[in-house]
Design a protein around this motif. Structure first.
Motif, short mmCIF file in Angstrom:
data_model
loop_
_atom_site.label_atom_id
_atom_site.label_comp_id
_atom_site.label_asym_id
_atom_site.label_seq_id
_atom_site.Cartn_x
_atom_site.Cartn_y
_atom_site.Cartn_z
N LEU A 39 1.81 1.22 26.29
CA LEU A 39 0.68 2.01 26.36
C LEU A 39 0.05 2.00 25.46
N THR A 40 -0.16 1.15 24.36
CA THR A 40 -1.19 1.76 23.38
C THR A 40 -1.42 0.54 23.70
N GLY A 41 -1.12 -0.87 23.82
CA GLY A 41 -1.56 -2.07 23.70
C GLY A 41 -1.44 -3.37 22.43
N ARG A 42 -2.24 -4.50 22.66
CA ARG A 42 -1.11 -4.86 21.83
C ARG A 42 -0.98 -4.67 20.38
N ARG A 43 -2.66 -4.25 20.09
CA ARG A 43 -3.55 -4.44 18.72
C ARG A 43 -3.29 -3.23 17.99
N ILE A 44 -2.66 -1.90 18.84
CA ILE A 44 -2.41 -1.36 18.23
C ILE A 44 -0.67 -1.25 18.34
N GLY A 45 0.25 -1.56 19.11
CA GLY A 45 1.58 -2.03 18.41
C GLY A 45 1.59 -2.71 17.03
N GLY A 46 0.64 -3.98 17.32
CA GLY A 46 0.68 -4.70 15.99
C GLY A 46 0.96 -3.53 14.81
N TYR A 47 -0.15 -2.99 14.52
CA TYR A 47 -0.38 -2.65 13.46
C TYR A 47 0.45 -1.16 13.19
N ALA A 48 0.65 -1.14 13.97
CA ALA A 48 2.05 -0.35 13.61
C ALA A 48 3.98 -1.17 13.68
N GLY A 49 3.22 -2.22 13.78
CA GLY A 49 4.60 -2.91 14.16
C GLY A 49 4.88 -3.57 12.19
N ALA A 50 2.90 -3.28 11.80
CA ALA A 50 3.02 -5.01 10.33
C ALA A 50 3.61 -3.05 9.84
N ALA A 51 3.05 -1.87 9.56
CA ALA A 51 2.95 -0.96 8.90
C ALA A 51 4.34 -0.46 9.12
N LEU A 52 5.26 -0.56 10.09
CA LEU A 52 6.31 -0.16 10.19
C LEU A 52 7.53 -1.13 9.73
N PHE A 53 7.38 -2.57 9.45
CA PHE A 53 7.95 -3.75 8.76
C PHE A 53 8.07 -3.38 7.06
N VAL A 54 6.71 -3.00 6.46
CA VAL A 54 6.62 -2.31 4.70
C VAL A 54 7.48 -1.87 5.48
N VAL A 55 6.86 0.09 5.47
CA VAL A 55 8.45 0.89 5.09
C VAL A 55 9.60 0.50 5.67
N CYS A 56 10.37 -0.35 6.29
CA CYS A 56 11.57 -0.06 6.69
C CYS A 56 11.87 -1.13 5.82
N ALA A 57 11.12 -2.22 5.33
CA ALA A 57 11.96 -2.55 4.31
C ALA A 57 12.04 -2.00 2.97
N ALA A 58 11.08 -1.05 2.65
CA ALA A 58 10.95 -1.28 1.64
C ALA A 58 12.35 0.51 1.42
N VAL A 59 12.44 1.56 2.03
CA VAL A 59 13.18 2.43 2.23
C VAL A 59 14.29 1.60 2.52
N VAL A 60 14.87 0.70 3.59
CA VAL A 60 16.50 -0.07 2.96
C VAL A 60 16.72 -0.62 1.67
N ALA A 61 15.45 -1.09 0.50
CA ALA A 61 15.54 -1.70 -0.51
C ALA A 61 15.53 -0.92 -1.57
N LEU A 62 15.26 0.06 -1.26
CA LEU A 62 15.02 1.25 -2.60
C LEU A 62 16.70 2.31 -1.97
N VAL A 63 16.94 2.25 -1.00
CA VAL A 63 18.18 3.67 -0.63
C VAL A 63 19.24 4.04 -1.31
N ARG A 64 20.55 3.89 -1.71
CA ARG A 64 21.19 4.56 -2.16
C ARG A 64 20.75 3.47 -3.59
N ARG A 65 20.14 3.75 -4.54
CA ARG A 65 20.59 2.46 -5.16
C ARG A 65 21.06 3.03 -6.31
N ARG A 66 21.04 4.36 -6.67
CA ARG A 66 21.78 5.16 -7.78
C ARG A 66 23.53 4.98 -7.53
N LYS A 67 23.67 4.93 -6.59
CA LYS A 67 24.98 4.90 -5.65
C LYS A 67 26.36 3.80 -6.34
#
Length: 188
Positions: A39-67
């Motif tokens: 629906l949005t085109g490949r360019r917007i999808g690519g930018y969204a994918g790059a942002a999601l990659f960084v956010v998901c990697a950071a969240v998963v790497a940092l979540v539950r470290r205290r446990k």
């Protein structure tokens, strides 16, 4: 010590078990998703994918470290009668227990490409990278403390080393088992 032997699995290996399948399923979903117009085109999808990659990697790497840190600080020494599970067995058990979740995540990533082409795959790959980063963090802690972290296999269940059932970790020296600190295969 009077307690019976328990089967123990490496914490870092359990964390690292999902990294490779999630990475490759994410790469495959990205490749398929880029082929779809969306629906949005490949360019917007690519930018969204790059942002999601960084956010998901950071969240998963940092979540539950205290446990993880809390369990590691209170870890008891493994007994002589405890059975240390091989790395390959731990990986196989995790992947068998979670194969349907991995498949469902892949189909969701590909399906999301009808809206944002190629955006779901990088999110999936980012989760894999986040798990790898968390395993590397655990490996640095194991090297610093000169002790490998283990969890009972019946407490870890389907691969949750900080889940509700976990009541503690056990430690061994860094020469125990067939995986180096961080969960990578030991080179012979």
């Amino acid at each position: 010590m009077g307690r019976g032997g328990q089967s123990l699995a490496r914490v870092a290996v359990i964390v690292r078990a999902g990294a490779v399948p999630l990475w490759w399923l994410g790469v495959l979903a990205t490749g398929i998703g880029v082929l779809l117009p969306g629906l949005t085109g490949r360019r917007i999808g690519g930018y969204a994918g790059a942002a999601l990659f960084v956010v998901c990697a950071a969240v998963v790497a940092l979540v539950r470290r205290r446990k993880y840190t809390g369990w590691a600080d209170r870890a008891a020494r493994a007994g002589k009668s405890d059975f240390l599970q091989d790395r390959a067995v731990t990986l196989r058990n995790w992947r068998r227990a979670n194969r349907w979740w991995l498949l469902a995540a892949f189909f969701v990533a590909v399906g999301s490409s009808f809206a944002l082409p190629g955006a779901g795959g990088p999110a999936l790959a980012g989760v894999g990278v986040g798990l790898w980063l968390k395993a590397a963090w655990l490996g640095r802690r194991e090297r610093r403390d000169d002790a490998l972290l283990w969890v009972r296999t019946d407490w870890a269940g389907t691969g949750h080393p900080v889940g509700r059932k976990v009541k503690g970790y056990r430690t061994t020296g860094t020469a125990a088992g067939d995986a180096v600190p961080g969960g990578a295969r030991r080179r012979r």
